[in-house]
Enzyme design. Structure first.
Site, PDB file in Angstrom:
ATOM      1  N   LYS A  13       0.826  -1.210   0.000  1.00 56.39           N
ATOM      2  CA  LYS A  13       0.000   0.000   0.000  1.00 56.39           C
ATOM      3  C   LYS A  13       0.866   1.269   0.000  1.00 56.39           C
ATOM      4  O   LYS A  13       0.625   2.185  -0.749  1.00 56.39           O
ATOM      5  CB  LYS A  13      -0.894   0.080   1.255  1.00 56.39           C
ATOM      6  CG  LYS A  13      -1.907  -1.006   1.412  1.00 56.39           C
ATOM      7  CD  LYS A  13      -2.828  -0.726   2.588  1.00 56.39           C
ATOM      8  CE  LYS A  13      -2.134  -0.603   3.932  1.00 56.39           C
ATOM      9  NZ  LYS A  13      -1.468  -1.825   4.419  1.00 56.39           N
ATOM     10  N   ARG A  88      -8.809   1.593   9.492  1.00 60.49           N
ATOM     11  CA  ARG A  88      -8.343   0.227   9.726  1.00 60.49           C
ATOM     12  C   ARG A  88      -9.347  -0.577  10.541  1.00 60.49           C
ATOM     13  O   ARG A  88      -9.114  -1.732  10.827  1.00 60.49           O
ATOM     14  CB  ARG A  88      -7.040   0.300  10.495  1.00 60.49           C
ATOM     15  CG  ARG A  88      -6.001  -0.664   9.955  1.00 60.49           C
ATOM     16  CD  ARG A  88      -4.696  -0.021  10.177  1.00 60.49           C
ATOM     17  NE  ARG A  88      -3.559  -0.844  10.219  1.00 60.49           N
ATOM     18  CZ  ARG A  88      -2.384  -0.435   9.728  1.00 60.49           C
ATOM     19  NH1 ARG A  88      -2.296   0.717   9.114  1.00 60.49           N
ATOM     20  NH2 ARG A  88      -1.332  -1.182   9.860  1.00 60.49           N
ATOM     21  N   ARG A 122      11.606  -7.482   4.959  1.00 57.70           N
ATOM     22  CA  ARG A 122      11.449  -6.050   4.662  1.00 57.70           C
ATOM     23  C   ARG A 122      12.386  -5.209   5.537  1.00 57.70           C
ATOM     24  O   ARG A 122      12.484  -5.427   6.745  1.00 57.70           O
ATOM     25  CB  ARG A 122      10.000  -5.639   4.913  1.00 57.70           C
ATOM     26  CG  ARG A 122       9.752  -4.157   4.691  1.00 57.70           C
ATOM     27  CD  ARG A 122       8.292  -3.854   4.578  1.00 57.70           C
ATOM     28  NE  ARG A 122       7.621  -3.722   5.855  1.00 57.70           N
ATOM     29  CZ  ARG A 122       6.369  -3.277   5.986  1.00 57.70           C
ATOM     30  NH1 ARG A 122       5.663  -2.951   4.926  1.00 57.70           N
ATOM     31  NH2 ARG A 122       5.815  -3.178   7.178  1.00 57.70           N
ATOM     32  N   ARG A 150      12.010  -2.868  10.918  1.00 56.16           N
ATOM     33  CA  ARG A 150      11.043  -2.257  11.833  1.00 56.16           C
ATOM     34  C   ARG A 150      10.797  -3.229  12.969  1.00 56.16           C
ATOM     35  O   ARG A 150      10.677  -4.433  12.743  1.00 56.16           O
ATOM     36  CB  ARG A 150       9.711  -2.001  11.096  1.00 56.16           C
ATOM     37  CG  ARG A 150       9.649  -0.690  10.369  1.00 56.16           C
ATOM     38  CD  ARG A 150       8.441  -0.551   9.492  1.00 56.16           C
ATOM     39  NE  ARG A 150       7.167  -0.865  10.119  1.00 56.16           N
ATOM     40  CZ  ARG A 150       5.975  -0.649   9.542  1.00 56.16           C
ATOM     41  NH1 ARG A 150       5.929  -0.099   8.337  1.00 56.16           N
ATOM     42  NH2 ARG A 150       4.851  -0.968  10.145  1.00 56.16           N
ATOM     43  N   ARG A 161      -0.056  -8.876  13.961  1.00 64.48           N
ATOM     44  CA  ARG A 161      -0.556  -7.831  13.055  1.00 64.48           C
ATOM     45  C   ARG A 161      -1.496  -8.434  12.016  1.00 64.48           C
ATOM     46  O   ARG A 161      -2.492  -7.830  11.640  1.00 64.48           O
ATOM     47  CB  ARG A 161       0.609  -7.130  12.347  1.00 64.48           C
ATOM     48  CG  ARG A 161       1.375  -6.214  13.279  1.00 64.48           C
ATOM     49  CD  ARG A 161       2.654  -5.737  12.653  1.00 64.48           C
ATOM     50  NE  ARG A 161       2.455  -4.760  11.611  1.00 64.48           N
ATOM     51  CZ  ARG A 161       3.331  -4.529  10.636  1.00 64.48           C
ATOM     52  NH1 ARG A 161       4.465  -5.205  10.582  1.00 64.48           N
ATOM     53  NH2 ARG A 161       3.080  -3.622   9.726  1.00 64.48           N
TER      54      ARG A 161
HETATM   55  P1  AMP Z   1       1.564   0.642   9.267  1.00 70.56           P
HETATM   56  O1  AMP Z   1       2.860   1.276   8.952  1.00 70.56           O
HETATM   57  O2  AMP Z   1       0.424   1.213   8.468  1.00 70.56           O
HETATM   58  O3  AMP Z   1       1.616  -0.867   9.191  1.00 70.56           O
HETATM   59  O4  AMP Z   1       1.231   0.992  10.796  1.00 70.56           O
HETATM   60  C1  AMP Z   1       2.095   0.621  11.844  1.00 70.56           C
HETATM   61  C2  AMP Z   1       1.324   0.551  13.136  1.00 70.56           C
HETATM   62  O5  AMP Z   1       0.754   1.832  13.445  1.00 70.56           O
HETATM   63  C3  AMP Z   1       0.131  -0.402  13.129  1.00 70.56           C
HETATM   64  O6  AMP Z   1       0.491  -1.753  13.386  1.00 70.56           O
HETATM   65  C4  AMP Z   1      -0.714   0.187  14.266  1.00 70.56           C
HETATM   66  O7  AMP Z   1      -0.188  -0.139  15.530  1.00 70.56           O
HETATM   67  C5  AMP Z   1      -0.521   1.682  14.055  1.00 70.56           C
HETATM   68  N1  AMP Z   1      -1.542   2.211  13.121  1.00 70.56           N
HETATM   69  C6  AMP Z   1      -1.355   2.712  11.874  1.00 70.56           C
HETATM   70  N2  AMP Z   1      -2.512   3.099  11.330  1.00 70.56           N
HETATM   71  C7  AMP Z   1      -3.471   2.826  12.239  1.00 70.56           C
HETATM   72  C8  AMP Z   1      -4.886   2.971  12.262  1.00 70.56           C
HETATM   73  N3  AMP Z   1      -5.558   3.467  11.212  1.00 70.56           N
HETATM   74  N4  AMP Z   1      -5.545   2.562  13.387  1.00 70.56           N
HETATM   75  C9  AMP Z   1      -4.894   2.077  14.452  1.00 70.56           C
HETATM   76  N5  AMP Z   1      -3.568   1.890  14.487  1.00 70.56           N
HETATM   77  C10 AMP Z   1      -2.852   2.263  13.396  1.00 70.56           C
END
Ligand code: AMP
Length: 207
Positions: A13, A88, A122, A150, A161
Site C-alpha cells: 500500500k 483500519r 522487509r 522495523r 498484526r
Molecule cells: P503501518 O505502517 O500502516 O503498518 O502501521 C504501523 C502501526 O501503526 C500499526 O500496526 C498500528 O499499531 C498503528 N496504526 C497505523 N494506522 C493505524 C490505524 N488506522 N488505526 C490504528 N492503528 C494504526
C-alpha cells in the site's frame, strides 16, 4: 477526490500510495508514518502509540480518528488524499463519514504466506526511508544508507498484526463494497501500479 488504500501490512500500500501521490498530485496520508514520526520526536502521541505498535495492536480508534481529522483540516485546498493504512476498523470508517468523502477504495490483495515472507525480509533505510528487501551488505540500494528492520516486522509481532488485520480491518471490505476495486498485489511494483492507474481511469470515465 479521496482514495483509500486497503490491504494487509506488507501488501505494498505504502509503495503504491507514494507512487500515485508523486505521479498524480494527491496528498499521501499514512497513519503508520505519522505515528513513527511522533515516536521519533518522542511526543505524547508517539509514546502512547508505541505501546500498541510494538505489540502489533491497533492504536485506539478515537486517537487515530482525531489525528486524521486534524491532519485533513490542516491541508487546505488540495486535489485529494490517498489514505494509506486508514481507516483500519469499521469504527474508524464510520467515524469519518461526513468528515471526508471517500470516492474509491483500492484493495491490494496478497496471500498470507507471501505477506509473511515479505515482511520477514522487509527493511527500511535509516537515511532516505526507502523500503526494500534486505540486501547482502545491509545497505540501501538507492542511497547506500544503513537498512534496519522495523520492530513490528519481527516474526512474533507479524503474526499478531495479521490476526488484527483479519479480524478488525477485513470487515471494511464489505463496508466499502460499493466503491471497492481489488487488485492483485503479488506482482512487480510497476504491474500493480498499472492496474491502479486503470482503475482510476475507469473511475474518472464513469463519473
Ligand atoms: P503501518 O505502517 O500502516 O503498518 O502501521 C504501523 C502501526 O501503526 C500499526 O500496526 C498500528 O499499531 C498503528 N496504526 C497505523 N494506522 C493505524 C490505524 N488506522 N488505526 C490504528 N492503528 C494504526
Amino acid at each position: 477526490m479521496n482514495i483509500v488504500f486497503l490491504g494487509s501490512p506488507g501488501a505494498g500500500k505504502g509503495t503504491q500510495a507514494i507512487k500515485l501521490s508523486d505521479d498524480k498530485g494527491f496528498t499521501h496520508i499514512s497513519t503508520g508514518d505519522i505515528f513513527r514520526a511522533e515516536l521519533k520526536n518522542n511526543t505524547e502521541l508517539g509514546k502512547l502509540a508505541k505501546q500498541f505498535i510494538d505489540n502489533g495492536e491497533l492504536v485506539p480508534d478515537d486517537v487515530v480518528v482525531d489525528m486524521v481529522d486534524a491532519k485533513i483540516k490542516s491541508l487546505g485546498d488540495i486535489k485529494g488524499c490517498i489514505l494509506d493504512g486508514f481507516p483500519r476498523t469499521l469504527n474508524q470508517g464510520k467515524a469519518m463519514e461526513g468528515k471526508i468523502d471517500v470516492a474509491l477504495v483500492i484493495y491490494i490483495h496478497v496471500d498470507k504466506q507471501e505477506i509473511i515472507d515479505r515482511l520477514s525480509i522487509r527493511r527500511v533505510c535509516g537515511k532516505c526511508g526507502n523500503i526494500q528487501p534486505n540486501s547482502e551488505n545491509g545497505l540501501c540500494n538507492t542511497c547506500g544508507g544503513t537498512l534496519a528492520q522495523r520492530d513490528d516486522d519481527k516474526p512474533e509481532v507479524i503474526l499478531n498484526r495479521l490476526t488484527v488485520y483479519e479480524t478488525q480491518t477485513m470487515p471494511l471490505i464489505d463496508y466499502y463494497k460499493d466503491k471497492f476495486y481489488q487488485i492483485d498485489g503479488a506482482r512487480e511494483i510497476d504491474e500493480v501500479y498499472k492496474d491502479i492507474l486503470s482503475v482510476l481511469e475507469k473511475f474518472n470515465a464513469g463519473n
